[in-house]
Design a protein around this motif. Structure first.
Motif, PDB file in Angstrom:
ATOM      1  N   SER A 154      18.928 -16.881 -27.540  1.00  0.00           N
ATOM      2  CA  SER A 154      19.124 -17.001 -26.206  1.00  0.00           C
ATOM      3  C   SER A 154      18.081 -16.455 -25.445  1.00  0.00           C
ATOM      4  O   SER A 154      18.206 -16.340 -24.061  1.00  0.00           O
ATOM      5  CB  SER A 154      20.369 -16.493 -25.873  1.00  0.00           C
ATOM      6  OG  SER A 154      21.537 -16.974 -26.480  1.00  0.00           O
ATOM      7  N   THR A 155      17.235 -15.751 -26.278  1.00  0.00           N
ATOM      8  CA  THR A 155      16.111 -14.868 -25.448  1.00  0.00           C
ATOM      9  C   THR A 155      14.746 -15.160 -25.976  1.00  0.00           C
ATOM     10  O   THR A 155      13.851 -14.333 -26.530  1.00  0.00           O
ATOM     11  CB  THR A 155      16.327 -13.236 -25.685  1.00  0.00           C
ATOM     12  OG1 THR A 155      16.546 -12.961 -26.985  1.00  0.00           O
ATOM     13  CG2 THR A 155      17.625 -12.932 -24.868  1.00  0.00           C
TER      14      THR A 155
ATOM     15  N   VAL B 199      17.924 -23.214 -31.644  1.00  0.00           N
ATOM     16  CA  VAL B 199      19.207 -23.531 -31.289  1.00  0.00           C
ATOM     17  C   VAL B 199      19.764 -22.455 -30.419  1.00  0.00           C
ATOM     18  O   VAL B 199      19.610 -21.163 -30.669  1.00  0.00           O
ATOM     19  CB  VAL B 199      19.955 -23.568 -32.806  1.00  0.00           C
ATOM     20  CG1 VAL B 199      21.572 -23.658 -32.483  1.00  0.00           C
ATOM     21  CG2 VAL B 199      19.384 -24.749 -33.546  1.00  0.00           C
ATOM     22  N   GLN B 200      20.391 -22.819 -29.326  1.00  0.00           N
ATOM     23  CA  GLN B 200      20.835 -21.891 -28.536  1.00  0.00           C
ATOM     24  C   GLN B 200      22.284 -21.981 -28.473  1.00  0.00           C
ATOM     25  O   GLN B 200      23.108 -22.756 -27.849  1.00  0.00           O
ATOM     26  CB  GLN B 200      20.221 -22.216 -27.021  1.00  0.00           C
ATOM     27  CG  GLN B 200      20.064 -20.979 -26.149  1.00  0.00           C
ATOM     28  CD  GLN B 200      21.608 -20.560 -25.510  1.00  0.00           C
ATOM     29  OE1 GLN B 200      22.664 -20.493 -26.142  1.00  0.00           O
ATOM     30  NE2 GLN B 200      21.469 -20.381 -24.240  1.00  0.00           N
ATOM     31  N   ALA B 201      23.019 -20.996 -29.039  1.00  0.00           N
ATOM     32  CA  ALA B 201      24.562 -21.023 -28.959  1.00  0.00           C
ATOM     33  C   ALA B 201      25.123 -19.444 -28.795  1.00  0.00           C
ATOM     34  O   ALA B 201      26.016 -19.169 -29.198  1.00  0.00           O
ATOM     35  CB  ALA B 201      25.403 -21.541 -30.095  1.00  0.00           C
ATOM     36  N   VAL B 202      24.017 -18.640 -28.176  1.00  0.00           N
ATOM     37  CA  VAL B 202      24.301 -17.455 -27.815  1.00  0.00           C
ATOM     38  C   VAL B 202      24.949 -16.490 -28.992  1.00  0.00           C
ATOM     39  O   VAL B 202      24.121 -16.820 -30.126  1.00  0.00           O
ATOM     40  CB  VAL B 202      25.445 -17.053 -26.867  1.00  0.00           C
ATOM     41  CG1 VAL B 202      25.187 -15.818 -26.078  1.00  0.00           C
ATOM     42  CG2 VAL B 202      25.072 -18.090 -25.338  1.00  0.00           C
ATOM     43  N   CYS B 203      25.908 -15.909 -29.178  1.00  0.00           N
ATOM     44  CA  CYS B 203      26.191 -14.957 -30.250  1.00  0.00           C
ATOM     45  C   CYS B 203      26.603 -15.800 -31.588  1.00  0.00           C
ATOM     46  O   CYS B 203      26.446 -15.444 -32.725  1.00  0.00           O
ATOM     47  CB  CYS B 203      27.239 -14.109 -30.017  1.00  0.00           C
ATOM     48  SG  CYS B 203      26.755 -12.880 -28.686  1.00  0.00           S
ATOM     49  N   ALA B 204      27.046 -17.138 -31.278  1.00  0.00           N
ATOM     50  CA  ALA B 204      27.417 -17.991 -32.253  1.00  0.00           C
ATOM     51  C   ALA B 204      26.270 -18.913 -32.764  1.00  0.00           C
ATOM     52  O   ALA B 204      26.286 -19.624 -33.553  1.00  0.00           O
ATOM     53  CB  ALA B 204      28.576 -19.166 -31.874  1.00  0.00           C
TER      54      ALA B 204
ATOM     55  N   GLY C 218      24.423  -2.145 -32.594  1.00  0.00           N
ATOM     56  CA  GLY C 218      24.989  -2.696 -31.413  1.00  0.00           C
ATOM     57  C   GLY C 218      25.112  -4.192 -31.820  1.00  0.00           C
ATOM     58  O   GLY C 218      25.218  -4.745 -32.774  1.00  0.00           O
ATOM     59  N   ASN C 219      25.471  -4.998 -30.442  1.00  0.00           N
ATOM     60  CA  ASN C 219      25.479  -6.270 -30.518  1.00  0.00           C
ATOM     61  C   ASN C 219      23.930  -7.128 -30.546  1.00  0.00           C
ATOM     62  O   ASN C 219      23.582  -6.867 -29.442  1.00  0.00           O
ATOM     63  CB  ASN C 219      26.351  -6.563 -29.412  1.00  0.00           C
ATOM     64  CG  ASN C 219      26.634  -8.323 -29.616  1.00  0.00           C
ATOM     65  OD1 ASN C 219      26.210  -8.879 -30.159  1.00  0.00           O
ATOM     66  ND2 ASN C 219      27.569  -8.677 -28.644  1.00  0.00           N
ATOM     67  N   THR C 220      23.451  -7.664 -31.453  1.00  0.00           N
ATOM     68  CA  THR C 220      22.486  -8.251 -31.449  1.00  0.00           C
ATOM     69  C   THR C 220      22.468  -9.654 -31.592  1.00  0.00           C
ATOM     70  O   THR C 220      21.455 -10.564 -31.824  1.00  0.00           O
ATOM     71  CB  THR C 220      21.402  -7.851 -32.665  1.00  0.00           C
ATOM     72  OG1 THR C 220      22.006  -8.197 -33.796  1.00  0.00           O
ATOM     73  CG2 THR C 220      21.219  -6.526 -32.626  1.00  0.00           C
ATOM     74  N   SER C 221      23.723 -10.363 -30.810  1.00  0.00           N
ATOM     75  CA  SER C 221      23.653 -11.556 -30.501  1.00  0.00           C
ATOM     76  C   SER C 221      23.552 -12.282 -31.854  1.00  0.00           C
ATOM     77  O   SER C 221      24.157 -12.078 -32.925  1.00  0.00           O
ATOM     78  CB  SER C 221      23.185 -12.090 -29.188  1.00  0.00           C
ATOM     79  OG  SER C 221      23.456 -13.290 -28.965  1.00  0.00           O
ATOM     80  N   ALA C 222      22.708 -13.505 -31.685  1.00  0.00           N
ATOM     81  CA  ALA C 222      22.093 -14.143 -32.815  1.00  0.00           C
ATOM     82  C   ALA C 222      21.847 -13.832 -33.939  1.00  0.00           C
ATOM     83  O   ALA C 222      21.756 -14.301 -34.899  1.00  0.00           O
ATOM     84  CB  ALA C 222      21.478 -15.581 -32.523  1.00  0.00           C
TER      85      ALA C 222
ATOM     86  N   GLY D 213      30.603 -16.738 -28.961  1.00  0.00           N
ATOM     87  CA  GLY D 213      29.718 -16.317 -28.079  1.00  0.00           C
ATOM     88  C   GLY D 213      29.971 -17.014 -26.697  1.00  0.00           C
ATOM     89  O   GLY D 213      30.711 -17.819 -26.599  1.00  0.00           O
ATOM     90  N   GLY D 214      28.962 -16.861 -25.696  1.00  0.00           N
ATOM     91  CA  GLY D 214      28.938 -17.622 -24.404  1.00  0.00           C
ATOM     92  C   GLY D 214      29.113 -19.195 -24.748  1.00  0.00           C
ATOM     93  O   GLY D 214      28.488 -19.629 -25.527  1.00  0.00           O
ATOM     94  N   GLY D 215      29.760 -19.531 -23.851  1.00  0.00           N
ATOM     95  CA  GLY D 215      30.183 -21.266 -23.859  1.00  0.00           C
ATOM     96  C   GLY D 215      31.369 -21.507 -23.403  1.00  0.00           C
ATOM     97  O   GLY D 215      31.431 -22.316 -22.660  1.00  0.00           O
ATOM     98  N   LEU D 216      32.524 -21.259 -24.141  1.00  0.00           N
ATOM     99  CA  LEU D 216      32.450 -20.343 -25.296  1.00  0.00           C
ATOM    100  C   LEU D 216      31.991 -21.348 -26.423  1.00  0.00           C
ATOM    101  O   LEU D 216      32.282 -22.339 -26.437  1.00  0.00           O
ATOM    102  CB  LEU D 216      33.870 -19.790 -25.493  1.00  0.00           C
ATOM    103  CG  LEU D 216      34.483 -18.577 -24.556  1.00  0.00           C
ATOM    104  CD1 LEU D 216      35.988 -18.278 -24.904  1.00  0.00           C
ATOM    105  CD2 LEU D 216      33.678 -17.380 -24.721  1.00  0.00           C
ATOM    106  N   ALA D 217      31.393 -20.632 -27.449  1.00  0.00           N
ATOM    107  CA  ALA D 217      31.137 -21.379 -28.637  1.00  0.00           C
ATOM    108  C   ALA D 217      31.458 -20.321 -29.739  1.00  0.00           C
ATOM    109  O   ALA D 217      31.042 -19.040 -29.753  1.00  0.00           O
ATOM    110  CB  ALA D 217      29.518 -21.606 -28.779  1.00  0.00           C
ATOM    111  N   TRP D 218      32.015 -21.046 -30.831  1.00  0.00           N
ATOM    112  CA  TRP D 218      32.368 -19.985 -32.042  1.00  0.00           C
ATOM    113  C   TRP D 218      32.271 -21.132 -33.386  1.00  0.00           C
ATOM    114  O   TRP D 218      32.355 -22.347 -33.196  1.00  0.00           O
ATOM    115  CB  TRP D 218      33.711 -19.636 -31.916  1.00  0.00           C
ATOM    116  CG  TRP D 218      34.739 -20.441 -31.685  1.00  0.00           C
ATOM    117  CD1 TRP D 218      35.756 -20.926 -32.789  1.00  0.00           C
ATOM    118  CD2 TRP D 218      35.460 -21.325 -30.442  1.00  0.00           C
ATOM    119  NE1 TRP D 218      36.776 -21.525 -32.347  1.00  0.00           N
ATOM    120  CE2 TRP D 218      36.564 -21.757 -30.958  1.00  0.00           C
ATOM    121  CE3 TRP D 218      34.912 -21.346 -29.405  1.00  0.00           C
ATOM    122  CZ2 TRP D 218      37.288 -22.758 -30.121  1.00  0.00           C
ATOM    123  CZ3 TRP D 218      35.733 -21.978 -28.389  1.00  0.00           C
ATOM    124  CH2 TRP D 218      36.792 -22.778 -28.841  1.00  0.00           C
TER     125      TRP D 218
END
Length: 333
Positions: free
Chosen positions: A93-94, A120-125, A289-293, A321-326
């Motif tokens: 996502s970054t 692919v962009q699905a944030v933490c998912a 920590g939380n490193t997202s994807a 993650g954000g979306g929400l997407a899981w």
């Protein structure tokens, strides 16, 4: 015979800078024009998240740089060269730029002169989405070897005045390589056995970045932590259960849960809901920590390096993650 997308290599990379929780109270340097001092404590952060430290990228170090380092580690682990790959799927996502994709930047840095690459962009998912897409590429015959990467520099989208979010996230990258191999079509096959993906855009306002083309700036991460927590445990347990059901696997056959490393309370709550003890869960949230994807491939690589994940083990990964997407992916290592 059945084609399976099988893991043949894994690797990760973490930036050199390690930020302990205590730095947020004594003065975090280098993120803004002045030191950041928050009304928080090491005990407060640990109690609410389980996080003790995280890594931050150096100035000028981009997401594609982290991704390339992780990719090289995975290639070395697999014993193959970049041009042995058919595709790169990078979850982030970054990304360095709006376009081109970070995946094509990695392709160039690796010296890969064939195949294709995309983000692919699905944030933490994102990583489970990327893994599912890579699996589909292999099963459809479009690729035989796919490099799948999760990489993030979330330190670049933090609001350093928001102690509820900025202490939670870190930077890093993880990668694995999938190869098409023949299986018997049973749960004894090595490789990806099932995938489950979900999203619900009605909940977009509880976890998002308030920037983009609509605002003309990058923006900052915004999160309603209690709401995210409320959705997380139920949805993560549900998607992991669906992947197990699709594969014909029961929880007692699971060797390892490798969850998205967001919060130790979410991780423990999901494991309890699945009926699995914490000694069968790979955890790295305390150090990364939380490193997202990036969190799942990081944890897979670290889990292998620790000697936890071994050939033949049944592993279930799940993330939200954000979306929400899981979603989730179940595989035999």
């Amino acid at each position: 015979m059945t084609t399976r997308a099988t893991v043949i290599g894994v690797g990760h990379y973490l930036p050199d800078r390690v930020v302990e929780n205590s730095e947020f109270t004594t003065g975090l340097e280098g993120m803004t024009d002045h030191p950041i001092v928050l009304e928080t404590s090491d005990e407060w952060i640990r109690a609410r998240s389980g996080i003790e430290r995280r890594h931050f990228a150096a100035p000028g170090q981009m997401t594609s740089d982290l991704a390339t380092r992780a990719a090289r580690a995975a290639l070395a682990d697999a014993g193959i060269e970049p041009d042995d790959l058919d595709a790169i799927v990078l979850a982030t996502s970054t990304a360095d730029l709006t376009f081109p994709s970070a995946a094509t930047m990695v392709q160039a840095e690796l010296g890969m002169t064939r195949g294709f690459a995309f983000d692919v962009q699905a944030v933490c998912a994102g990583f489970v989405y990327a893994l599912s897409n890579a699996n589909a590429l292999i099963l459809s015959g479009q690729a035989k070897r796919v490099l799948v990467i999760g990489a993030e520099t979330f330190s670049r989208i933090m609001d350093w005045t928001d102690r509820g979010t900025c202490v939670l996230f870190g930077d890093g990258a993880g990668a694995l390589i999938l190869e098409a191999r023949d299986g018997d079509g049973t749960v004894d096959d090595r490789g990806i056995l099932s995938c489950d993906l979900n999203s619900d855009g009605r909940f977009r306002d509880i976890l998002y970045v308030d920037g983009g083309t609509s605002t003309g700036d990058t923006g900052f991460l915004r999160m309603e932590g209690k709401e995210v927590f409320r959705h997380a445990v139920e949805k993560l347990a549900s998607t992991a259960t669906k992947s197990m059901e699709k594969a014909g696997i029961t929880s007692d056959q699971i060797d390892w849960v490798v969850p998205h490393q967001a919060n130790i309370r979410i991780i423990a709550g999901t494991a309890k809901k699945l009926g699995l003890p914490m000694d069968r869960v790979v955890t790295t949230v305390q150090d990364h920590g939380n490193t997202s994807a990036a969190s799942i491939p990081l944890a897979l690589s670290v889990g292998k390096a620790r000697g936890q994940i071994k050939p033949g083990d049944v592993v279930v990964t799940e993330a939200i993650g954000g979306g929400l997407a899981w979603g989730s992916v179940l595989l035999r290592w």
